[in-house]
Design an enzyme around this catalytic site. Structure first.
Site, mmCIF file in Angstrom:
data_model
loop_
_atom_site.group_PDB
_atom_site.id
_atom_site.type_symbol
_atom_site.label_atom_id
_atom_site.label_comp_id
_atom_site.label_asym_id
_atom_site.label_seq_id
_atom_site.Cartn_x
_atom_site.Cartn_y
_atom_site.Cartn_z
ATOM 1 N N LYS A 150 0.864 -1.190 0.000
ATOM 2 C CA LYS A 150 0.000 0.000 0.000
ATOM 3 C C LYS A 150 0.902 1.242 0.000
ATOM 4 O O LYS A 150 1.459 1.630 1.013
ATOM 5 C CB LYS A 150 -0.921 0.045 1.230
ATOM 6 C CG LYS A 150 -1.933 1.187 1.124
ATOM 7 C CD LYS A 150 -2.058 1.948 2.410
ATOM 8 C CE LYS A 150 -1.587 3.329 2.553
ATOM 9 N NZ LYS A 150 -1.810 4.374 1.633
ATOM 10 N N GLY A 196 -4.660 5.579 4.110
ATOM 11 C CA GLY A 196 -4.101 4.904 5.274
ATOM 12 C C GLY A 196 -5.201 4.432 6.209
ATOM 13 O O GLY A 196 -5.139 3.325 6.762
ATOM 14 N N GLY A 232 -4.509 0.998 4.714
ATOM 15 C CA GLY A 232 -3.381 0.812 5.630
ATOM 16 C C GLY A 232 -3.822 0.113 6.903
ATOM 17 O O GLY A 232 -3.194 -0.859 7.354
ATOM 18 N N GLU A 261 10.129 2.030 10.353
ATOM 19 C CA GLU A 261 11.123 3.070 10.050
ATOM 20 C C GLU A 261 10.398 4.391 10.229
ATOM 21 O O GLU A 261 9.546 4.756 9.417
ATOM 22 C CB GLU A 261 11.620 2.942 8.606
ATOM 23 C CG GLU A 261 12.358 1.658 8.302
ATOM 24 C CD GLU A 261 13.651 1.528 9.071
ATOM 25 O OE1 GLU A 261 14.183 2.546 9.547
ATOM 26 O OE2 GLU A 261 14.119 0.391 9.221
ATOM 27 N N CYS A 280 13.846 11.394 6.289
ATOM 28 C CA CYS A 280 13.817 10.994 7.706
ATOM 29 C C CYS A 280 15.173 11.143 8.375
ATOM 30 O O CYS A 280 15.260 11.384 9.569
ATOM 31 C CB CYS A 280 13.275 9.580 7.858
ATOM 32 S SG CYS A 280 14.028 8.401 6.757
ATOM 33 N N GLU A 293 9.994 16.606 14.369
ATOM 34 C CA GLU A 293 10.398 16.389 12.984
ATOM 35 C C GLU A 293 9.591 17.345 12.111
ATOM 36 O O GLU A 293 8.356 17.221 12.027
ATOM 37 C CB GLU A 293 10.116 14.934 12.579
ATOM 38 C CG GLU A 293 10.588 14.643 11.176
ATOM 39 C CD GLU A 293 10.378 13.196 10.757
ATOM 40 O OE1 GLU A 293 9.249 12.697 10.887
ATOM 41 O OE2 GLU A 293 11.340 12.576 10.289
HETATM 42 P P1 NDP Z 1 1.980 8.848 7.703
HETATM 43 O O1 NDP Z 1 2.881 8.190 8.647
HETATM 44 O O2 NDP Z 1 0.578 9.058 8.128
HETATM 45 O O3 NDP Z 1 1.939 8.026 6.319
HETATM 46 C C1 NDP Z 1 2.775 6.940 5.988
HETATM 47 C C2 NDP Z 1 1.960 5.805 5.402
HETATM 48 O O4 NDP Z 1 1.051 5.293 6.377
HETATM 49 C C3 NDP Z 1 1.083 6.217 4.223
HETATM 50 O O5 NDP Z 1 0.999 5.175 3.276
HETATM 51 C C4 NDP Z 1 -0.264 6.435 4.902
HETATM 52 O O6 NDP Z 1 -1.359 6.365 4.017
HETATM 53 C C5 NDP Z 1 -0.273 5.281 5.862
HETATM 54 N N1 NDP Z 1 -1.232 5.398 6.959
HETATM 55 C C6 NDP Z 1 -1.833 6.508 7.461
HETATM 56 N N2 NDP Z 1 -2.662 6.191 8.486
HETATM 57 C C7 NDP Z 1 -2.588 4.853 8.653
HETATM 58 C C8 NDP Z 1 -3.185 3.915 9.557
HETATM 59 N N3 NDP Z 1 -4.031 4.310 10.497
HETATM 60 N N4 NDP Z 1 -2.868 2.620 9.448
HETATM 61 C C9 NDP Z 1 -1.980 2.193 8.518
HETATM 62 N N5 NDP Z 1 -1.400 3.026 7.622
HETATM 63 C C10 NDP Z 1 -1.678 4.339 7.697
HETATM 64 O O7 NDP Z 1 2.672 10.218 7.267
HETATM 65 P P2 NDP Z 1 2.015 11.619 6.811
HETATM 66 O O8 NDP Z 1 1.855 11.586 5.344
HETATM 67 O O9 NDP Z 1 0.793 11.897 7.628
HETATM 68 O O10 NDP Z 1 3.162 12.661 7.203
HETATM 69 C C11 NDP Z 1 3.144 13.346 8.431
HETATM 70 C C12 NDP Z 1 4.538 13.470 9.015
HETATM 71 O O11 NDP Z 1 5.093 12.181 9.181
HETATM 72 C C13 NDP Z 1 5.564 14.189 8.157
HETATM 73 O O12 NDP Z 1 5.485 15.560 8.270
HETATM 74 C C14 NDP Z 1 6.848 13.646 8.700
HETATM 75 O O13 NDP Z 1 7.210 14.325 9.875
HETATM 76 C C15 NDP Z 1 6.494 12.216 9.041
HETATM 77 N N6 NDP Z 1 6.915 11.295 7.966
HETATM 78 C C16 NDP Z 1 8.072 10.628 8.145
HETATM 79 C C17 NDP Z 1 8.542 9.814 7.141
HETATM 80 C C18 NDP Z 1 9.826 9.092 7.288
HETATM 81 O O14 NDP Z 1 10.399 8.647 6.305
HETATM 82 N N7 NDP Z 1 10.286 8.899 8.493
HETATM 83 C C19 NDP Z 1 7.833 9.659 5.871
HETATM 84 C C20 NDP Z 1 6.579 10.367 5.820
HETATM 85 C C21 NDP Z 1 6.162 11.161 6.833
HETATM 86 P P3 NDP Z 1 -1.853 7.737 3.296
HETATM 87 O O15 NDP Z 1 -0.823 8.114 2.348
HETATM 88 O O16 NDP Z 1 -3.092 7.331 2.670
HETATM 89 O O17 NDP Z 1 -2.043 8.736 4.401
#
Ligand code: NDP
Length: 464
Positions: A169, A202, A206, A244, A278, A372
């Protein structure tokens, strides 16, 4: 761009629902595609396909799995330009970075796993026990938008090399690159059901994947908050979890460091991918004896970052991925409460751009130093000597990465004291086959190389 199907059991399949998710170009705010809004029913279908394919793929000799991954690499490499362009469109990554990092890095990682799978596993015995490593089973892979293909390949290639089958996903913000991977897998002749794609939100897809009773392992990359929810969902059935998560990494510049280089490389690292990385070195910890000079150098370096159209070769900073991310980052900037050392101007009228921003005299306890931010925002913090630098560097709930600059022996000694999964000494390059992962709330488990493959294996002792 037509992307109206899911990929289930080796076939392009109609989604359960007609609902779709628009994919936006964050540089222009135009909708460039729609993808299916998958449902829990689609997750059930995908997991059933992955479950059915698992015994066959797990029993496929490692070398054969390696050969299939080699074909997948060839098929994906043939799409390298399209990958870079697609990441430029759906994420807004400047084309040069998109080619080198967004397309180049996952190809390197994939080739590494093809090679690793093709190499026979060494036989291991402990006393009268034979130790064997078997695939965990069906993997749910949930990935973010910041490195859309790399984050997917780091999971999928390792899982497939280990003999697992996968339901993927991708982020709803950047799902188009995942379609290129699945097209390549289809072309490479990956057996049906070994890799399945369900696009969607998500909250729906997700969550269904993380909580699915037939998913043996959930591999997640994203925010710490969502990672926590995923871990809770998996805990009910004691499924394995690899996380991660976020970071707030320190760039420690000690006395005796090559200051101009340390600052220049540090700024480049913090601003890579518009700060949406990250491992970004977002806290620059500078010894007070040359602090003012470092702030001036950082401001000057930040001033060289041209913000704008990702497809303009002069652009070094593209937009953030979405309006929500821009608002989030601008909120951090508004609330900063630190000295503004530099802020860029002249942003394009449309698009989710945030100016390159450098804050000095940042309070190590402040939101700016603790959260972050995920935008082009660097915080500079003065420190008094090595012990203080280590104390401030470790003063974070995260522990993903870090860097140290200084005389090699001193820098190595400080690197060992940082509570993080990785540290670069004096600008050493990222290693795509070294273990990658976090201490503390930056995650659980390791990705990349042999450690990444082991994450997708169970260990069995057979007494003879
Ligand atoms: P998320 O952690 O929400 O998204 C990452 C993945 O998880 C996406 O595929 C998302 O789907 C999915 N997801 C969201 N909610 C759920 C759930 N309840 N159960 C399972 N999967 C889920 O990141 P955001 O896009 O909300 O970003 C917010 C902040 O997160 C950023 O500003 C940053 O600080 C941090 N971040 C960190 C990353 C890293 O590499 N460490 C990468 C991305 C974000 P969907 O896309 O549909 O929301």
């Amino acid at each position: 761009m037509k992307r109206d199907k899911l990929y289930l059991g080796g076939r392009w399949a109609e989604p359960d629902s007609d609902a779709t998710i628009p994919v936006e170009n964050p540089a222009t705010e135009e909708v460039i595609a729609h993808v299916p809004a998958g449902t829990a029913v689609d997750v059930d279908r995908a997991v059933a396909e992955a479950r059915a394919a698992f015994p066959g793929w797990a029993a496929t000799p490692r070398a054969e799995r390696g050969a299939v991954l080699g074909k997948l690499h060839a098929a994906l490499a043939g799409r390298a330009d399209e990958i870079a362009r697609t990441v430029g469109l759906e994420l807004g990554a400047p084309l040069k970075i998109a080619k080198a990092v967004q397309a180049g890095l996952p190809l390197t990682v994939l080739q590494g796993y093809a090679d690793l799978a093709a190499t026979p596993a060494p036989e291991e015995t402990i006393g009268h026990s034979r130790v064997e490593h078997e695939p965990v089973g069906v993997v749910g892979a949930i990935t973010p938008w910041n490195y859309p293909l790399h984050q997917v390949v780091a999971k999928v290639a390792a899982a497939l090399a280990a003999g697992c089958t996968v339901v993927l996903k991708p982020s709803e913000l950047t799902p188009l690159t995942a379609y290129l991977l699945v097209e390549a897998a289809d072309e490479a002749g990956l057996p049906g059901g070994v890799l399945n794609l369900v696009t969607g939100t998500g909250a729906e897809v997700g969550a269904a994947l993380a909580g699915h009773p037939e998913v043996d392992m959930v591999s997640f990359t994203g925010s710490t908050a969502t990672g926590r929810a995923v871990a809770h969902a998996a805990a009910d059935r004691i499924a394995r979890v690899a996380l991660e998560l976020g970071g707030k990494s320190a760039n420690v510049i000690l006395a005796g460091a090559d200051l101009p280089k340390a600052v220049k490389v540090g700024v480049a690292n913090a601003f890579l991918n518009s700060g949406q990385t990250c491992t970004a070195l977002t806290r620059m910890l500078v010894d007070r004896s040359f602090y003012d000079e470092a702030v001036e150098l950082a401001a000057a370096a930040a001033g060289t970052y041209q913000t704008g159209d990702p497809f303009d070769p002069a652009t070094r900073l593209g937009p953030l991925v979405s309006a929500a991310q821009r608002e989030r980052v601008l909120g951090f900037i508004d609330r900063a409460g630190a000295r503004l050392a530099y802020q860029g101007g002249d942003l394009p009228e449309k698009g989710y751009f945030v100016p390159a921003t450098v804050f000095a005299d940042v309070d190590p306890d402040s939101e700016l130093a603790q959260e972050e931010i995920f935008g082009p925002v660097l915080s500079i913090i003065p420190v008094d000597g090595e012990d203080h630098a280590v104390e401030i560097a470790n003063h974070s709930r995260y522990g993903l990465a870090g860097a140290v600059w200084g005389p090699p022996d001193r820098a190595l000694a400080v690197a060992r004291r940082l509570r993080t999964g990785a540290v670069d000494v004096n600008g050493a390059a990222f290693n795509p086959v070294a273990p990658f992962g976090g201490y503390k709330q930056s995650g659980v488990g390791r990705e990349l190389g042999a450690y990444g493959l082991a994450e997708f294996q169970q260990t069995k002792a057979i007494q003879l």
